[in-house]
Design an enzyme around this catalytic site. Structure first.
Site, mmCIF file in Angstrom:
data_model
loop_
_atom_site.group_PDB
_atom_site.id
_atom_site.type_symbol
_atom_site.label_atom_id
_atom_site.label_comp_id
_atom_site.label_asym_id
_atom_site.label_seq_id
_atom_site.Cartn_x
_atom_site.Cartn_y
_atom_site.Cartn_z
ATOM 1 N N ASP A 33 11.573 33.756 20.738
ATOM 2 C CA ASP A 33 10.954 33.894 19.429
ATOM 3 C C ASP A 33 11.024 35.327 18.891
ATOM 4 O O ASP A 33 11.363 35.535 17.725
ATOM 5 C CB ASP A 33 9.500 33.407 19.463
ATOM 6 C CG ASP A 33 9.428 31.895 19.609
ATOM 7 O OD1 ASP A 33 10.506 31.258 19.666
ATOM 8 O OD2 ASP A 33 8.307 31.359 19.686
ATOM 9 N N PRO A 34 10.713 36.355 19.735
ATOM 10 C CA PRO A 34 10.803 37.724 19.206
ATOM 11 C C PRO A 34 12.220 38.092 18.758
ATOM 12 O O PRO A 34 12.393 38.807 17.768
ATOM 13 C CB PRO A 34 10.371 38.596 20.400
ATOM 14 C CG PRO A 34 9.609 37.700 21.290
ATOM 15 C CD PRO A 34 10.126 36.327 21.081
ATOM 16 N N GLU A 114 15.550 2.104 16.885
ATOM 17 C CA GLU A 114 14.932 3.414 16.719
ATOM 18 C C GLU A 114 13.426 3.315 16.528
ATOM 19 O O GLU A 114 12.924 2.307 16.038
ATOM 20 C CB GLU A 114 15.566 4.129 15.515
ATOM 21 C CG GLU A 114 15.756 3.243 14.321
ATOM 22 C CD GLU A 114 16.806 3.807 13.369
ATOM 23 O OE1 GLU A 114 16.381 4.316 12.334
ATOM 24 O OE2 GLU A 114 18.004 3.730 13.663
ATOM 25 N N LYS A 116 9.869 3.473 14.941
ATOM 26 C CA LYS A 116 9.416 3.417 13.553
ATOM 27 C C LYS A 116 8.341 4.480 13.410
ATOM 28 O O LYS A 116 7.204 4.311 13.837
ATOM 29 C CB LYS A 116 8.867 2.038 13.220
ATOM 30 C CG LYS A 116 8.497 1.886 11.764
ATOM 31 C CD LYS A 116 8.246 0.428 11.423
ATOM 32 C CE LYS A 116 8.082 0.234 9.935
ATOM 33 N NZ LYS A 116 6.904 0.889 9.380
ATOM 34 N N ASP A 118 5.501 6.795 12.040
ATOM 35 C CA ASP A 118 4.390 6.500 11.146
ATOM 36 C C ASP A 118 4.156 7.695 10.229
ATOM 37 O O ASP A 118 3.297 8.534 10.459
ATOM 38 C CB ASP A 118 3.138 6.165 11.953
ATOM 39 C CG ASP A 118 2.153 5.379 11.122
ATOM 40 O OD1 ASP A 118 2.535 4.934 10.018
ATOM 41 O OD2 ASP A 118 1.008 5.204 11.560
ATOM 42 N N GLU A 174 11.995 9.906 7.543
ATOM 43 C CA GLU A 174 10.539 9.861 7.565
ATOM 44 C C GLU A 174 9.988 11.274 7.781
ATOM 45 O O GLU A 174 10.387 11.963 8.713
ATOM 46 C CB GLU A 174 10.116 8.955 8.730
ATOM 47 C CG GLU A 174 8.694 8.481 8.639
ATOM 48 C CD GLU A 174 8.526 7.260 7.741
ATOM 49 O OE1 GLU A 174 9.454 6.925 6.962
ATOM 50 O OE2 GLU A 174 7.446 6.655 7.810
ATOM 51 N N TYR A 226 17.033 8.600 8.907
ATOM 52 C CA TYR A 226 17.480 7.290 9.399
ATOM 53 C C TYR A 226 18.277 6.526 8.350
ATOM 54 O O TYR A 226 18.406 5.317 8.436
ATOM 55 C CB TYR A 226 16.294 6.471 9.879
ATOM 56 C CG TYR A 226 15.154 6.381 8.882
ATOM 57 C CD1 TYR A 226 15.340 5.805 7.627
ATOM 58 C CD2 TYR A 226 13.890 6.877 9.191
ATOM 59 C CE1 TYR A 226 14.310 5.725 6.716
ATOM 60 C CE2 TYR A 226 12.850 6.806 8.284
ATOM 61 C CZ TYR A 226 13.063 6.222 7.049
ATOM 62 O OH TYR A 226 12.048 6.153 6.144
ATOM 63 N N LYS A 316 6.749 -4.699 14.773
ATOM 64 C CA LYS A 316 5.518 -3.937 14.822
ATOM 65 C C LYS A 316 4.877 -4.049 16.193
ATOM 66 O O LYS A 316 4.909 -5.105 16.809
ATOM 67 C CB LYS A 316 4.542 -4.488 13.767
ATOM 68 C CG LYS A 316 5.019 -4.346 12.330
ATOM 69 C CD LYS A 316 5.192 -2.882 12.000
ATOM 70 C CE LYS A 316 5.069 -2.586 10.543
ATOM 71 N NZ LYS A 316 3.851 -2.852 9.875
ATOM 72 N N CYS A 410 -10.030 -33.197 -1.053
ATOM 73 C CA CYS A 410 -9.900 -31.813 -1.487
ATOM 74 C C CYS A 410 -11.240 -31.264 -1.965
ATOM 75 O O CYS A 410 -11.908 -31.894 -2.787
ATOM 76 C CB CYS A 410 -8.864 -31.736 -2.610
ATOM 77 S SG CYS A 410 -8.811 -30.123 -3.408
ATOM 78 N N CYS A 413 -11.030 -30.962 -5.922
ATOM 79 C CA CYS A 413 -10.828 -32.061 -6.873
ATOM 80 C C CYS A 413 -11.077 -33.433 -6.283
ATOM 81 O O CYS A 413 -10.889 -34.440 -6.963
ATOM 82 C CB CYS A 413 -9.418 -32.000 -7.456
ATOM 83 S SG CYS A 413 -8.139 -32.507 -6.291
ATOM 84 N N CYS A 428 -3.545 -31.172 -0.518
ATOM 85 C CA CYS A 428 -4.273 -31.924 -1.531
ATOM 86 C C CYS A 428 -3.228 -32.651 -2.362
ATOM 87 O O CYS A 428 -2.213 -32.072 -2.745
ATOM 88 C CB CYS A 428 -5.074 -30.948 -2.395
ATOM 89 S SG CYS A 428 -5.466 -31.584 -4.028
ATOM 90 N N CYS A 434 -5.513 -31.021 -9.802
ATOM 91 C CA CYS A 434 -6.456 -30.276 -8.967
ATOM 92 C C CYS A 434 -6.705 -28.912 -9.600
ATOM 93 O O CYS A 434 -5.774 -28.132 -9.781
ATOM 94 C CB CYS A 434 -5.905 -30.109 -7.557
ATOM 95 S SG CYS A 434 -6.919 -29.012 -6.537
HETATM 96 S S1 IVH Z 1 14.772 2.216 7.544
HETATM 97 C C1 IVH Z 1 16.317 0.149 3.780
HETATM 98 N N1 IVH Z 1 14.086 3.393 9.803
HETATM 99 O O1 IVH Z 1 9.137 2.228 7.521
HETATM 100 C C2 IVH Z 1 15.706 0.599 5.072
HETATM 101 N N2 IVH Z 1 12.408 3.069 8.144
HETATM 102 O O2 IVH Z 1 8.356 -0.416 6.649
HETATM 103 C C3 IVH Z 1 14.670 1.617 4.895
HETATM 104 N N3 IVH Z 1 10.218 3.963 8.721
HETATM 105 O O3 IVH Z 1 9.740 2.812 4.110
HETATM 106 C C4 IVH Z 1 13.883 2.007 6.032
HETATM 107 N N4 IVH Z 1 10.780 4.778 10.697
HETATM 108 O O4 IVH Z 1 9.039 4.826 5.574
HETATM 109 C C5 IVH Z 1 13.667 2.945 8.599
HETATM 110 N N5 IVH Z 1 13.620 4.457 11.806
HETATM 111 C C6 IVH Z 1 13.212 4.016 10.618
HETATM 112 C C7 IVH Z 1 11.881 4.182 10.180
HETATM 113 C C8 IVH Z 1 11.519 3.683 8.925
HETATM 114 C C9 IVH Z 1 9.803 4.633 9.805
HETATM 115 C C10 IVH Z 1 9.369 3.614 7.564
HETATM 116 C C11 IVH Z 1 9.951 3.966 6.217
HETATM 117 C C12 IVH Z 1 10.049 2.673 5.457
HETATM 118 C C13 IVH Z 1 9.028 1.831 6.178
HETATM 119 C C14 IVH Z 1 9.324 0.358 6.019
#
Ligand code: IVH
Length: 672
Positions: A33-34, A114, A116, A118, A174, A226, A316, A410, A413, A428, A434
């Site tokens: 770093d320095p 990959e 996802k 947050d 992201e 991504y 998810k 129903c 109705c 229904c 209805c």
């Molecule tokens: S691809 C058309 N790759 O998830 C494809 N999205 O639920 C666009 N996100 O709006 C998204 N990690 O903000 C992609 N490895 C990843 C991601 C990713 C996080 C987010 C992104 C997107 C949302 C969709």
């Protein structure tokens, strides 16, 4: 000015950029770093003595001095889509099956897997290799210009490294805050009596939303790329997604080191298991895994739905769960009569929101889970998905719990309720008699993607329907200001606005009109496909099953729903009422009238197009009067060949078919 000074400055800038890259992107620092600081001080010194030499890509220029006084909206050159979700392995198996079907292949598909992240999505535009603009996703069409904050992130190059980058390069990824930065930030915020952030995602979003770049500079945001948006045609995308991302990395852009290429549903599962195990140790927060078909020409073939690409899916991780009391189970009647049991819960906070209702899906689910009224239940909420009841906490079951019984009539109705053959759905049979179904149908009719009548909210529609002022959609067009002004919470002025909105809605498009009718299983995309394919309402209404299944997205069941819908007299009456009220849309394109070099010609598309998706290109050609077919034969008049055209191109050449590049084709359209 001496040439050597400029050379010295450039050498310093390049060296600092390289060191930044090694530190932030390669995670492999080259100096201490320095040592870095020493070089940086040298740069500052020269720039202080010669301010005329300061360029916007200098590492010293990351934090601009002046805070903005407002954000500017920017329309994305290419819309930013969202992702469809998968919640278990079966969903992934289904995903691969759909991909294989559409690609017409039996072989296992290669995916990029990959984390996802947050955080929040960003689009960063480079022009001539220089950082030009950074915009948030916003609603996917327009976002906010946050260049001033993105520039402060040391991992974002102000100038791309190496050579060979296109003139225009939009990269997408992201922006997130690492767990450590987040914890430090919250500790500091708390200490200073400032607001603490609920999670790293909120912290990242709150930081990007600052007008003063000094705050972002302090808070240390991170970025992994991504994807991409607009790319000028002087760069040819590689054959697969993973290689494209690697190319970005070579230009100095940060990409996630934890991504991998996997094969088939088994490969997706193995990656999931592996990442879930490592989740707690990862330096950043993730809420799942994203899988993308690796082969880029397959992206062209798969295309997009209204909201998401068909070549990607997000799996998810299981969401947050809490316990609460199930007070009662009530029935909700949907637009197509389906009876959905809804749990009324003792209000409880899950994943940051208060939940007092949750879906129980259907009777089978209630029985399978053995949920009883009065139970202590587990409630789950994943992301922005509707909360659901996972099951009872049997060990805590109180005395006197009651089993839920599906009503035989129903609740809205009194019509008979029938169980759909082979399905768990109870319906229904009241149809448009209805009131509950009618209300849902009316709400759908005015909704944003349908006729888009602003001001006709759910509550107002309930009132209008309860008072029999509106029974069917055509009745909306008979409402006057006086009637509306007599409704609860309606002032003269808002009544006038609603009437104006109703009048405005008369000018619409055929696709919206079809969608607004609420034919079972005809969504926004199918409605648009129907409108494009047939061009007129009459043709759709009279279409036979065989003609309907030729339309993209229309299978046997949807085709049958369409035929049945247009056969029913009451539907015909409502449609006539709407047309009589003055609803209209632009006339279909008169194919014969558009004299173009493609009128009446047989055209084949192949290879990867740069400016249009395959289906947009097809539509455009059809609008010009061409017939677009899938394979090259002696009857083919033109082959339009994108990048990496293969066997079709060879065949066309051997048959002497005229071959056009995408650019030549565009030129012919624009000039002819
Ligand atoms: S691809 C058309 N790759 O998830 C494809 N999205 O639920 C666009 N996100 O709006 C998204 N990690 O903000 C992609 N490895 C990843 C991601 C990713 C996080 C987010 C992104 C997107 C949302 C969709």
């Amino acid at each position: 000015m001496s040439e050597t000074l400029i050379a010295q400055l450039n050498r310093l800038k390049n060296r600092l950029n390289e060191l930044n890259y090694a530190y932030y992107v390669l995670d492999n620092p080259l100096v201490s770093d320095p040592q870095y600081d020493e070089l940086y001080q040298q740069l500052l010194k020269i720039e202080a003595e010669h301010p005329e030499l300061i360029s916007s890509d200098s590492p010293s220029q990351r934090v601009g001095d002046q805070p903005l006084d407002h954000f500017t909206s920017v329309t994305h050159a290419v819309p930013m889509f969202s992702l469809d979700n998968a919640f278990n392995q079966d969903d992934l198996v289904d995903f691969q099956r759909r991909v294989k079907e559409r690609l017409n292949t039996e072989t296992e598909v290669e995916f990029s897997a990959e984390p996802k992240m947050d955080g929040l999505a960003i689009n960063i535009r480079y022009q001539q290799g220089k950082l030009f603009q950074a915009t948030t996703r916003g609603d996917g069409i327009t976002g906010e210009d946050v260049t001033h904050n993105i520039r402060t992130m040391p991992s974002v190059p102000l100038q791309l490294l190496g050579t060979g980058w296109p003139e225009v390069l939009e990269v997408r990824g992201e922006v997130f805050m690492s767990k450590q930065t987040f914890n430090n930030l919250n500790a500091k915020q708390a200490e200073q009596g400032e607001k603490v952030f609920a999670n790293p995602r909120n912290a990242a979003a709150g930081t990007l939303r600052q007008l003063d770049p000094k705050i972002a500079a302090k808070r240390k945001l991170s970025l992994y790329l991504y994807g991409w948006g607009e790319i000028s045609s002087d760069w040819q995308l590689p054959e697969n997604y993973y290689a494209a991302i690697q190319a970005f990395k070579n230009w100095g852009l940060p990409v996630n080191p934890d991504s991998e290429v996997v094969i088939g549903a088994g490969g997706m599962q193995a990656y999931y298991d592996q990442l879930q195990q490592r989740r707690a140790e990862l330096p950043y927060e993730i809420d799942g895994i994203v899988y993308k078909v690796n082969q880029l020409d397959s992206h062209q073939q798969l295309g997009f739905t209204a909201k998401a690409p068909r070549w990607a899916i997000a799996r998810k991780f299981p969401a947050e769960e809490v316990w609460t009391d199930l007070l009662d189970i009530e029935i909700q009647v949907g637009r197509t009569g389906a009876l959905t049991p809804v749990a009324r819960l003792e209000p409880v906070a899950v994943g940051g929101v208060i939940v007092s209702n949750a879906t129980l899906h259907n009777l089978d689910e209630i029985e399978r889970k053995d949920v009883r009224i009065g139970d202590k239940v587990i409630v789950r909420r994943a992301g922005d998905v509707i909360p659901e009841v996972v099951g009872p906490v049997i060990a805590q079951r109180p005395d006197g719990v009651r089993k839920f019984i599906m009503p035989t009539t129903c609740p809205a109705c009194d019509s008979e309720v029938v169980k759909e053959h082979d399905k768990a759905v109870y319906r229904c049979t009241g149809g448009l008699y209805c009131p509950a179904q009618r209300k849902r149908a009316l709400q759908h009719f005015v909704s944003r993607k349908a006729m888009d009548i602003v001001g006709l909210g759910d509550k107002l529609i309930e009132q209008l329907a309860d008072m029999d002022l509106v029974k069917h959609p055509d009745d909306f067009y008979k409402l006057d200001v006086e009637t509306l002004a007599n409704m609860q919470r309606m002032a003269q002025r808002s009544a006038q606005n609603v009437v104006d909105a109703i009048t405005d809605s008369k000018q619409t498009t055929l696709a919206r009109f079809i969608f607004s009718l609420g034919v079972p299983e005809v969504g926004e995309v199918t409605a648009r496909n129907l409108a494009n394919h047939f061009g007129s309402l009459e043709k759709i209404a009279q279409a036979q099953l065989e003609q309907l299944i030729e339309v993209p997205d229309v299978g046997d069941i949807v085709a049958e729903n369409i035929v049945t819908f247009f056969q029913q007299t009451h539907n015909q009456e409502v449609i006539q009422g709407l047309i009589d009220a003055g609803i209209h849309w632009p006339a279909p394109q008169q194919l014969e009238a558009v004299a173009s070099p493609f009128t009446g010609k047989v055209v084949v598309l192949t290879g990867t197009l740069q400016q249009l998706t395959r289906s947009d290109a097809k539509q455009k050609l059809e609008a010009l009067g061409a017939k677009v077919t899938g394979s090259v034969s002696a009857k083919t008049d033109f082959l339009i060949a994108g990048e990496k055209a293969g066997s079709k191109l060879t065949k066309a050449e051997s048959l002497g078919v005229q071959v056009l590049s995408e650019a030549e084709w565009m030129e012919m359209i624009n000039n002819g």
